[in-house]
Every structure is written in structure tokens, then in C-alpha cells.
Design an enzyme around this catalytic site. Structure first.
Site, PDB file in Angstrom:
ATOM      1  N   ASP A 686       2.545 -23.041  49.863  1.00 17.02           N
ATOM      2  CA  ASP A 686       3.280 -21.807  50.162  1.00 17.02           C
ATOM      3  C   ASP A 686       3.096 -20.781  49.024  1.00 17.02           C
ATOM      4  OD1 ASP A 686       5.399 -20.363  51.670  1.00 17.02           O
ATOM      5  OD2 ASP A 686       6.483 -20.655  49.784  1.00 17.02           O
ATOM      6  N   LYS A 690       1.087 -17.022  48.960  1.00 17.31           N
ATOM      7  CA  LYS A 690       1.635 -15.766  48.445  1.00 17.31           C
ATOM      8  C   LYS A 690       0.703 -15.158  47.397  1.00 17.31           C
ATOM      9  CE  LYS A 690       6.362 -17.074  49.517  1.00 17.31           C
ATOM     10  NZ  LYS A 690       7.515 -17.831  49.069  1.00 17.31           N
TER      11      LYS A 690
END
Ligand code: ADP
Ligand code: ASP
Ligand code: MG
Length: 828
Positions: A686, A690
Site C-alpha cells: 500500500d 502511494k
């Protein structure tokens, strides 16, 4: 004298007299009117009856008719209504009369079948029965249910209304009609008189009609004859609307219209009122009210001798089934009389022209006629110009079939600059090709000719251009889960304020949840959206969903993707290419394959649409926008470091060695701070996503695989199920304790950090940072990002704050939506 009494005139159309329930509604309206005045109630045939009667004659002409069956169907309809409305005794006469009429009709049809031809008068006589039947039935119902002693009767309008046929339709012979009015016993004897619309007599006393939809005209004639102060036309819509409601779902009632405006709208297709109604009303200055039988509490529209110029454009209408005839040739330039010859030829062929447009070069003239006569029109013009066509002075006479006229109407347009520009601009933006334009010299009407296949889209685009807030958004939301649901709640709380202050009209017209979708024509009620979608069973079909959101009658369409789904991201390019805007906290598109993201960006260019995804990093924290501002203003971002996972921030903020790391993970999971499977956080993917998003904002072409990721999930636990993982997570404890001790020894703390180096290297790893570092001093689930750039070099730019959670994420998506609106501004 009959006309000396105080009269009110009402007219109820076929749409208000469709069945027994409708008759009851009409009865109530009639009985509710004040008894101070006498009432003349003009009625049409029951809805569809006139068509059915005309069809009978048509069938008789072709000889294929089975009248008995068709007449029986009409009889059943009539008798069913009568049986529901009247006591048996009250209906006996009515039914007997009906049977006599039926036999007369059968006789007429029989005769037509023999000769296989029907004169116009046969159509008139047969069609006229519809009004006779509804007048008798309504009179019986009102008489039966009137309890205040008012006398009720009915009048056959043929006894009074006398007309002379002309090329422009029937023209009332007023002296004869007036004289007969005074002889009409039904008017003298009763307080409430139900009058047949549509039918009339000619000067020889033979039956005729006022033409299709002529009952409105009947009502105005009676209002003039009786000296009424006003006439009310009751129909199935709440007035004259800004556009045909069957084509424009957002049409709304117009408060007032001048006779001229009403005339123009009626002529150009607003079927709600017949153009000829205006004649007697104008002559006697009688206002016409148009109201709905189904919503009598509304005031409806009033048509009168006003000069209300507040609203420049009153309505938009269209006429279909037309063709354009184009006459082209240099030989017309400066030659007087060309237009005259064209229209002379058309007149001789009895063809009426609806619109004319001539290029100022005089090189071409085009005119619009009903499609049915287009070929004849072209050939009579060719005949008239045979010699010029032969010598080449005229090049060609051509026909463009399947055209429609769109007209915007309003007295206030005259002398008001910009209306035509706005009209053409909205059509242009909707990608509609305008074939010809004409503006009446009254400047009350601007008409354009478009292909019929474009007509509805054109109407809707023009309507939204003139009547809707340019900030009206048709919104489709996919995934009303934690973030999506919160967003809907926030929109519900803010909607009214946004509407009042900024004229923003947010219409969430489609919501898709797992495998179902809920579509709403106007808007899902925002404060009751959960109930509205609760029982929904319509299977999700993203094509249908898209088509529903992307409608022509609203200025902008937006899709909000609150899923984490790759398949939804696959749709963005299509949506953007067709001009829909996309807003999402879903990281899949902006961190997924570059090729797809490129396709998304070029689709947005192509569709002039916008793609917003600020919440994909740090929820509502201004991170992506900040980097973009730096880059766009010419700064060079050198490096980025940050903590981009609220979950990992929490874990390492809490981990102080007093209890094992595994215990903190388990507790965090129970408190809902981690994903259901904590490996989704601990693996670092995750955070890597980003970082990819940010690196791309800085200008690097990077893929997810290029990011060096230190996963905190031990290899042995990557493939086991969640429960086993949670049981065995202690495996991590020892190594983690050692890293903590080492960090502490160097007066540092552990943080899970994403880094983009000056050379574009992206990495995500558990790192120790100095105690005075911005990355060390964060609270709970804070995200923090430190950006070093040419401008922010000695002292980097830091953005810090809560970077996760449904409330802030939803608020970030909402802010993106408002940014979109700000950009759209007055763009349509
Ligand atoms: P009635 O049977 O009462 O005479 P009509 O069917 O003749 O009613 O006319 C009403 C219908 O006209 C409405 O139901 C609507 O569909 C249609 N219509 C077309 N354009 C307009 C408009 N601009 N405003 C209102 N109604 C319109
Ligand atoms: N019944 C007639 C028609 O359908 C007249 C009217 O309804 O106005 O045309
Ligand atoms: Mg009508």
C-alpha cells in the site's frame, strides 16, 4: 341574455378523461368551483378515443375492418367507466344512446367499405362521437353527485359553434355563433353545462370539427361567446412547461406567457395548447390558465396580454418529421424575385413552408417542409427553375431528409444580446450539427434545423443551457461502503447550503453496491440514501449505469469510485473519453500500469474531462496538489520522504518494547486500525503504491515493481490463512525487538518510511530516524511527508496530519468534487 350571465369556462382534455378515476377527479374540480358563476365545461373525448374512431374509418377504407370487434372494444371501455361512475338507473339512458350511436357508426362504416373511400365529412362525423360520449357521461356523473341544487346539463356544440373552412383552418363565424348561443336551451336552463369540444357546424349546418386537439379552441370560442373573464385548460401537466416533459425530464412549469409566446410555443410543437386557442382569447383579452387535473393545488401557467421580459427564454420546443430543401446556385446572386418564384411554385402545389433561411451571399436558399411533401417540393422548384438548372445558373435542388426544428421562444429575447450565441454554443458543446438557422424578425423565436437523430439530445442540451444551474452535476457513486457511505452523508449535510450559496445542484442519480445498482431519475434522496438502496435488486451493469449517469439533459456527469477495485479503474478511460469526470480515492489507476494511466490521461484530454485522485495519498491531506503546484510553478522536487500508512504509523508509534510487536498488531487489528488481513498493511504494498503515485507526480515513469519494498511479513507467513498468520505472528517479535534496541541505542526511533531519492529510486522500508526528524514526531495514525526541492532545500516542506479514516477520506473526495465544480465554473 345567456351571455349576460357571469360565466366561468373550463376545459378538460382527453388526458384528464382517460378512465373512471379521471372522470371522478374532473367531477370534483367542477363541483369545487364557486357557485357564484355559471360554468361551461368543455370536454374532449376520452384519451385515445378520437384516434380509435379515425382508425375505424381508415380500416373501412381499406376494407379490412372488423367493425364489430373494434366497436365492442370501445363499448366496453365506455360501459366500464359508466358502470363505475353511475348508478344503474342513471346509466340506462346513456347506454341506450350509446347503442344508437354505435349502430349509426356501423352504418356509416358499412357504406365506406362498399365504396372504399371516405369523404372528410365521414371522418368528422365519426370522430365527433368521442366528444358527445364524454360530455354526456360527465354531465350524468356531475348531475348524480351534485348535492347543492345546481342544475346540470350538456350542450352539443354543433348547435352553437359555426365555422367556415379556410386554408388556415376553420374560422369562426361569430355573428351566427352568437345568435345560436342565445338559442341554446342547455345554457339557459343550467348552472353547470358540459359542452362538447372539437365539434362544430359549418354554415350549411353540416357537422365539421375544429381539427385535431381542437377542444382548446372550442374552450376559447365559448369563453369569447359567453363573455367569460378567463378560461382554464385542465390537462395532465402542471402548465406549459419549459420543454416537452417526455423529452426533457427537467422541464418545469412557466409562470406566465404572453399570447404571442404561447402561440409560438404551440406552433412549434408544444402540444399542451392549441395555437388557434389564442385567436378568441387575444381578441377579447381573456387570460388562459393551464393547470393540472392531477395537481390542482398548483397555479400552473397563465397566458395573457403581458410583457413579462424578466425571463428572456420561456420555452424550447421541437417539431419532428421535417425535411430541408436546399436550392443552390450562383445564378441567384442579386437576381430579384428568386425567392418569390420558389415560394410561388410551392404555394401552387399547396405546400406550406415552416422555416426559410437564406445565406446573405444569396448563393443558397433553404426551406423546411413536412417530410411527406419534401420530394414534391423539390420537384416543383426544379420545374420552376428548369431553364436555370439547364444553363447551370442554378446548381442543384437537394433534399435533406429526417430533420427537426428546435425553437427557443421568448419575448424578452428581443434586443437582448447573446441568446442566439448561448443557444448555438450549448448545441456546439453537445456536438450537434446545425443545418440551418432562422430568427423571426420579431426576435421572439430563434430556430435551428438539426438531424432528427440529434433532436432530443439537442433539446436537452439547450434546455440545460438555459434553465439549469451550470453547476448541476449528475453523479454516479460506486461503492457506498465506509468511505462512499460517509461521502453521501457529508453531501446530505452540505447539499442545501451548497445549493443556496453556490447554486450547486448535486444529483446522485446512481449508486452501485457490490452486485446491484440503484438508478434514480432525479436524485437518490441524500438524507435517506440507505433506505433508498436497501432493497435494490437490479443487477449491476456498468454500461447501463454509465448511460444513466451520462445524460444529455444535465450539464455535467461525474463518477465517484469509492472501491479499491482494478476492474472499475479499467473503466476510467472510457468515462473520461465520453466527457464524464472521475473522482476517486482508489489507488489502482494512478499506481497501476503506466500504459493504463497514460490512456486515462489522454482520454481526459480527448473528453475535456477531469480526473481527481487527491485522496489516494494521505486521505484529505494536501499532498498531491502540493507536489503538483511545485512542479507546475517550476520548482524541482529533489526528494520525498514520508510515512504514508496510518496503520504502520500507529504500530511504530505504539511499539516501545514494553510488549511484543505481535501483541500490538493483534490489538490494532481488533480495534479496526488494520485491514482485516494485517499483512495488507505489513507487506508495504500500500505504501509502495502511494510512493508510485507521488513519483509520477514528480515526473518519473515508474511502475510498482520498480519500488524496493521491505515487507514486514515473514516469508513463512505470506501464504497461510489470516488466523494462522495471527497465531504465528510472534515469529516477528525477536527480530523486531533487536531493531528497536539498536535504534534506541543510537537515540533514534523506528518508522516505516517511503522514500523517493534524488535519482528517482523509490524504496519502502523500516528505518530508524533521528528523534528531531519530522518523521519521528507524529501522533497516532498521522501521515507525514517531507519534500525537498530547489525552493524548499535548507528547510523542507512538511505536510502532516491524520491521513486515514473514512471521515477525512470522504471529506477529501468531497473537496475534489468541489474543486471540479470550481473548475467547471460557468462552463457548460
Ligand atoms: P389534453 O389531453 O389535456 O389536451 P395533450 O396531450 O393534448 O393534453 O397535451 C398535454 C401534453 O402535452 C403533455 O402531457 C405533454 O406530454 C405534452 N407537451 C409537449 N410539450 C409541452 C410543453 N412545453 N409543456 C407542457 N406539455 C407539453
Ligand atoms: N378529441 C380531439 C382530438 O383528440 C380534440 C381534443 O382532444 O382536443 O384531437
Ligand atoms: Mg390537447
Amino acid at each position: 341574455m345567456i351571455s349576460d350571465s357571469n360565466w366561468q369556462v373550463h376545459k378538460f382534455g382527453g388526458s384528464s378523461l382517460a378512465d373512471a378515476d379521471c372522470f371522478r377527479r374532473v367531477r370534483d374540480r367542477v363541483l369545487a368551483a364557486s357557485s357564484d358563476a355559471k360554468q361551461a365545461v368543455v370536454v374532449s373525448a376520452m384519451g385515445g378515443m378520437t384516434d380509435a374512431l379515425i382508425a375505424l374509418v381508415d380500416q373501412a377504407v381499406t376494407g379490412e375492418a372488423d367493425f364489430d370487434a373494434a366497436l365492442l372494444a370501445l363499448e366496453t371501455r365506455y360501459e366500464t367507466a359508466a358502470a363505475r361512475l353511475l348508478d344503474p338507473a342513471a346509466r340506462t339512458d346513456l347506454i341506450e344512446q350509446w347503442q344508437r350511436d354505435r349502430d349509426d357508426i356501423a352504418g356509416l362504416l358499412q357504406a365506406v367499405t362498399v365504396v372504399r373511400a371516405a369523404p372528410e365529412r365521414t371522418f368528422d362525423v365519426v370522430a365527433g362521437y368521442g366528444e358527445l360520449w364524454s360530455a354526456r357521461l360527465l354531465a350524468a356523473v356531475v348531475a348524480q353527485d351534485c348535492s347543492d341544487g345546481r342544475r346540470v346539463g350538456w350542450l352539443d356544440a354543433r348547435e352553437v359553434v359555426t365555422v367556415r373552412p379556410t386554408r388556415l383552418g376553420p374560422s369562426v363565424v361569430w355573428p351566427a355563433s352568437r345568435e345560436k348561443l342565445e338559442q341554446a336551451q342547455a345554457l339557459a336552463d343550467n348552472d353547470i353545462v358540459i359542452v362538447t369540444g372539437f365539434i362544430a357546424s359549418d354554415e350549411a349546418g353540416l357537422q365539421t370539427t375544429l381539427g385535431r386537439n381542437g377542444s382548446d379552441h372550442s374552450a376559447a370560442i365559448f369563453a369569447a361567446l359567453l363573455g367569460a373573464d378567463a378560461v382554464t385548460i385542465w390537462t395532465d401537466v402542471p402548465g406549459v412547461l419549459t420543454g416537452d416533459p417526455r423529452q426533457i425530464p427537467d422541464a418545469r412549469a412557466i409562470t406566465s406567457l404572453s399570447y404571442n409566446e404561447a402561440m409560438e410555443l404551440a406552433y412549434f410543437g408544444a402540444k399542451v395548447i392549441h395555437p388557434q386557442t389564442m385567436g378568441p382569447a387575444v381578441e377579447h383579452d381573456i387570460p388562459i390558465h393551464i393547470r393540472s387535473t392531477f395537481a390542482p393545488e398548483l397555479d400552473g401557467t397563465v397566458v395573457g396580454a403581458f410583457a413579462d421580459k424578466d425571463e428572456p427564454v420561456k420555452g424550447i420546443t421541437s417539431i419532428d418529421g421535417l425535411a430541408v430543401v436546399n436550392v443552390e446556385g450562383a445564378g441567384m446572386i442579386g437576381v430579384p424575385g428568386t425567392a418569390h418564384r420558389i415560394f410561388q411554385a410551392l404555394r401552387e402545389a399547396d405546400i406550406s413552408v415552416i422555416l426559410i433561411s437564406q445565406a446573405s451571399s444569396e448563393h443558397s436558399v433553404c426551406f423546411v417542409v413536412p417530410a411527406s411533401v419534401a420530394d414534391t417540393a423539390a420537384s416543383v422548384v426544379r420545374d420552376a427553375f428548369r431553364s436555370e438548372l439547364g444553363t447551370g445558373q442554378l446548381q442543384r435542388v437537394s433534399v435533406t431528409a429526417d430533420c427537426s426544428i428546435l425553437a427557443v421562444v421568448g419575448d424578452g429575447m428581443s434586443g437582448m444580446p447573446g441568446i442566439a450565441g448561448r443557444f448555438l454554443n450549448t448545441l456546439g458543446q453537445a456536438g450537434i450539427n446545425v443545418i440551418a438557422i432562422a430568427q423571426g424578425s420579431s426576435e421572439r423565436n430563434i430556430s435551428v434545423v438539426v438531424a432528427s437523430s440529434d433532436a432530443t439530445r439537442a433539446l436537452r442540451a439547450a434546455h440545460s443551457g438555459f434553465y439549469l444551474s451550470p453547476k448541476t452535476l449528475s453523479i454516479g457513486l460506486i461503492g457506498p461502503g465506509t468511505v462512499g457511505g460517509e461521502l453521501l452523508d457529508q453531501m446530505a449535510a452540505a447539499a442545501e447550503r451548497l445549493h443556496e450559496r453556490f447554486n450547486l445542484d448535486l444529483r446522485v442519480r446512481a449508486v452501485a453496491r457490490s452486485s446491484v445498482m440503484h438508478l434514480s431519475e432525479r436524485s437518490v434522496p441524500l438524507d435517506g440514501w440507505r433506505d433508498a438502496i436497501a432493497g435494490e435488486t437490479v443487477a449491476l451493469d456498468l454500461d447501463a449505469f454509465t448511460a444513466h449517469v451520462d445524460v444529455d439533459h444535465l450539464p455535467h456527469a461525474v463518477l465517484i469510485d469509492c472501491t479499491a477495485d482494478d476492474a472499475v479503474a479499467d473503466r476510467y478511460a472510457d468515462w473520461l473519453a465520453r466527457g464524464m469526470h472521475v473522482i476517486t480515492p482508489n489507488k489502482r489507476a494512478s499506481s497501476g500500469p503506466n500504459a493504463r494511466l497514460q490512456a486515462i490521461r489522454s482520454a481526459a484530454g480527448e473528453g475535456h474531462s477531469r480526473f481527481f485522485y487527491e485522496t489516494t495519498v494521505g486521505a484529505a491531506l494536501p499532498i498531491i496538489g502540493t507536489i503538483r503546484d511545485l512542479v507546475e510553478t517550476g520548482d524541482r522536487v529533489r526528494s520525498i520522504q514520508g510515512i504514508f500508512s496510518g496503520t504502520l504509523a500507529y504500530l511504530f508509534n505504539t511499539y516501545d518494547g514494553s510488549e511484543p510487536f505481535s501483541a500490538i498488531v493483534r490489538r490494532a487489528r481488533e480495534a479496526g486500525y488494520t485491514e482485516p488481513d494485517p499483512r495488507d498493511d505489513l507487506s508495504g504494498t500500500d505504501v509502495a503504491r502511494k510512493l508510485v503515485i507521488l513519483a509520477r507526480e514528480v515526473g518519473y515513469t515508474i511502475e510498482l515493481d520498480d519500488v524496493e519494498v521491505e515487507s514486514l511479513v515473514p516469508d513463512a507467513l505470506t501464504d497461510v490463512d489470516v488466523d494462522t498468520f495471527l497465531e504465528r505472528i510472534d515469529m516477528l517479535d525477536e527480530a523486531m525487538a533487536e531493531r528497536l534496541a539498536a535504534a534506541r541505542g543510537a537515540s533514534r526511533v523506528l518508522r516505516y518510511v517511503g522514500r523517493l531519492s534524488e535519482t528517482g529510486q523509490a524504496s519502502v522500508a523500516l528505518t530508524s530516524v533521528a528523534l528531531d526528524d519530522a518523521l519521528a514526531n507524529i501522533a497516532l495514525t498521522d501521515n507525514v511527508i517531507r519534500i525537498e526541492s530547489d525552493r524548499y532545500s535548507a528547510n523542507p516542506l512538511v505536510v502532516q496530519g491524520p491521513g486515514a479514516g473514512p471521515e477525512v477520506t470522504a471529506a477529501g473526495v468531497f473537496a475534489d468534487l468541489l474543486r471540479l465544480v470550481a473548475e467547471l465554473g460557468n462552463r457548460r
